[in-house]
Design a protein around this motif. Structure first.
Motif, PDB file in Angstrom:
ATOM      1  N   GLY A  99      -6.200  39.682  73.730  1.00 13.05           N
ATOM      2  CA  GLY A  99      -6.166  38.245  73.946  1.00 13.05           C
ATOM      3  C   GLY A  99      -6.327  37.833  75.389  1.00 13.05           C
ATOM      4  O   GLY A  99      -5.718  36.852  75.834  1.00 13.05           O
ATOM      5  N   LEU A 100      -7.166  38.561  76.126  1.00 14.11           N
ATOM      6  CA  LEU A 100      -7.373  38.280  77.548  1.00 14.11           C
ATOM      7  C   LEU A 100      -8.724  37.598  77.763  1.00 14.11           C
ATOM      8  O   LEU A 100      -9.745  38.052  77.257  1.00 14.11           O
ATOM      9  N   ALA A 101      -8.711  36.524  78.541  1.00 15.47           N
ATOM     10  CA  ALA A 101      -9.908  35.691  78.677  1.00 15.47           C
ATOM     11  C   ALA A 101     -10.851  36.136  79.783  1.00 15.47           C
ATOM     12  O   ALA A 101     -12.056  35.904  79.712  1.00 15.47           O
ATOM     13  N   ASP A 102     -10.318  36.765  80.833  1.00 15.51           N
ATOM     14  CA  ASP A 102     -11.134  37.048  82.017  1.00 15.51           C
ATOM     15  C   ASP A 102     -11.597  38.494  82.062  1.00 15.51           C
ATOM     16  O   ASP A 102     -10.816  39.423  81.824  1.00 15.51           O
ATOM     17  N   LEU A 103     -12.865  38.677  82.399  1.00 14.92           N
ATOM     18  CA  LEU A 103     -13.450  40.003  82.560  1.00 14.92           C
ATOM     19  C   LEU A 103     -14.152  40.069  83.903  1.00 14.92           C
ATOM     20  O   LEU A 103     -15.206  39.453  84.090  1.00 14.92           O
TER      21      LEU A 103
ATOM     22  N   SER B  73      -4.010  37.994  82.998  1.00 11.18           N
ATOM     23  CA  SER B  73      -5.108  37.063  82.713  1.00 11.18           C
ATOM     24  C   SER B  73      -6.386  37.759  82.286  1.00 11.18           C
ATOM     25  O   SER B  73      -7.227  37.148  81.621  1.00 11.18           O
ATOM     26  N   GLY B  74      -6.584  39.018  82.715  1.00 11.66           N
ATOM     27  CA  GLY B  74      -7.851  39.663  82.410  1.00 11.66           C
ATOM     28  C   GLY B  74      -7.868  41.131  82.769  1.00 11.66           C
ATOM     29  O   GLY B  74      -6.846  41.732  83.108  1.00 11.66           O
ATOM     30  N   LEU B  75      -9.062  41.703  82.681  1.00 11.78           N
ATOM     31  CA  LEU B  75      -9.296  43.109  82.980  1.00 11.78           C
ATOM     32  C   LEU B  75     -10.414  43.248  84.001  1.00 11.78           C
ATOM     33  O   LEU B  75     -11.285  42.387  84.112  1.00 11.78           O
TER      34      LEU B  75
ATOM     35  N   ASN C 284     -14.768  44.692  77.411  1.00 12.16           N
ATOM     36  CA  ASN C 284     -14.788  43.474  76.586  1.00 12.16           C
ATOM     37  C   ASN C 284     -13.959  43.671  75.326  1.00 12.16           C
ATOM     38  O   ASN C 284     -13.177  42.789  74.921  1.00 12.16           O
ATOM     39  N   LYS C 285     -14.102  44.817  74.689  1.00 17.95           N
ATOM     40  CA  LYS C 285     -13.353  45.108  73.465  1.00 17.95           C
ATOM     41  C   LYS C 285     -11.856  45.152  73.740  1.00 17.95           C
ATOM     42  O   LYS C 285     -11.045  44.614  72.967  1.00 17.95           O
ATOM     43  N   LEU C 286     -11.463  45.789  74.841  1.00 12.85           N
ATOM     44  CA  LEU C 286     -10.048  45.863  75.205  1.00 12.85           C
ATOM     45  C   LEU C 286      -9.478  44.465  75.465  1.00 12.85           C
ATOM     46  O   LEU C 286      -8.358  44.152  75.053  1.00 12.85           O
ATOM     47  N   ALA C 287     -10.265  43.641  76.163  1.00  6.84           N
ATOM     48  CA  ALA C 287      -9.808  42.282  76.478  1.00  6.84           C
ATOM     49  C   ALA C 287      -9.635  41.466  75.200  1.00  6.84           C
ATOM     50  O   ALA C 287      -8.627  40.768  75.022  1.00  6.84           O
ATOM     51  N   GLU C 288     -10.609  41.570  74.318  1.00 11.19           N
ATOM     52  CA  GLU C 288     -10.547  40.806  73.062  1.00 11.19           C
ATOM     53  C   GLU C 288      -9.345  41.224  72.234  1.00 11.19           C
ATOM     54  O   GLU C 288      -8.631  40.389  71.667  1.00 11.19           O
TER      55      GLU C 288
END
Length: 225
Positions: A192-196, A165-167, A185-189
């Motif tokens: 395709g991960l929504a939660d940080l 779900s996130g990082l 944030n860059k890794l999540a984007e």
């Protein structure tokens, strides 16, 4: 009749929410898009109860055993609690973690991913899962290295069938936090991960500016341990 003094933590809670609101609006974000994780690790039930009574339901704990001893009675008294494991997870605690927590934020290596996948299959319970990224490449700190994060996320998804779900990250204490938050944030984007989950008591305003969806706040809320 003597009225008990309001716990200082309630005033701090109001201030934190006001700060989250302001930081989100300053960043052009909806304040509702940022969730407060009240980090209750090491604090006893009597310190947590006023925060629960004030309406908070999202809490973070570092240790599986401590949480399992402390939270059953609190959960019974305050329905709707969501517990996040924010401390390192040992593979021999995977069964308890999957069964007890609503979110495990510290998936950081293949052995843990495999153990969690096995327990999910056995129990049918599906806690949300975050990958912990060691953005500062600190040897003493848990987390997958940034350059290995894409591969590990793919491995968790394809090899173990995990829904990520996130990082999550914890920047080095002596570093400027913003490059670490921007990297996460860059890794999540990219994946395709929504939660940080990023930002703690000292830097959560900055984390919100850089996209945090969850800020983990302990000392600014409960006081120093």
């Amino acid at each position: 009749m003597i009225v008990p003094a309001e716990p200082e933590s309630l005033a701090r809670l109001a201030e934190i929410h006001a700060t989250i609101d302001r930081a989100a609006r300053d960043a052009g974000r909806d304040p509702a898009s940022v969730k407060l994780v009240c980090v209750s690790k090491t604090f006893p039930a009597e310190a947590i109860t006023p925060i629960l009574a004030a309406g908070e339901r999202l809490f973070g704990e570092n240790r599986v055993q401590e949480a399992m001893e402390k939270w059953p009675a609190l959960r019974a008294a305050y329905p709707g609690v969501e517990l996040h494991l924010i401390g390192p997870l040992q593979s021999n605690k995977a069964r308890e973690a999957v069964g007890f927590f609503d979110c495990i934020e510290t998936v950081d290596r293949e052995k843990i991913a495999r153990a969690i996948a096995e327990e999910i299959q056995k129990s049918g319970r599906h806690p949300r899962l975050y990958i912990q990224v060691n953005t500062g490449a600190e040897p003493q700190k848990a987390g997958v290295l940034p350059q290995e994060a894409d591969r590990f996320i793919t491995q968790c998804r394809k090899d173990y069938g995990l829904t990520i779900s996130g990082l999550m990250c914890i920047p080095p204490v002596d570093d400027q936090a913003s490059p670490h938050f921007a990297l996460l944030n860059k890794l999540a984007e990219r994946n395709g991960l929504a939660d940080l989950s990023m930002g703690m008591s000292a830097d959560y305003e900055l984390a919100i500016q850089l996209g945090a969806t969850h800020v983990r706040i302990g000392s600014a809320l409960f006081g120093h341990r």
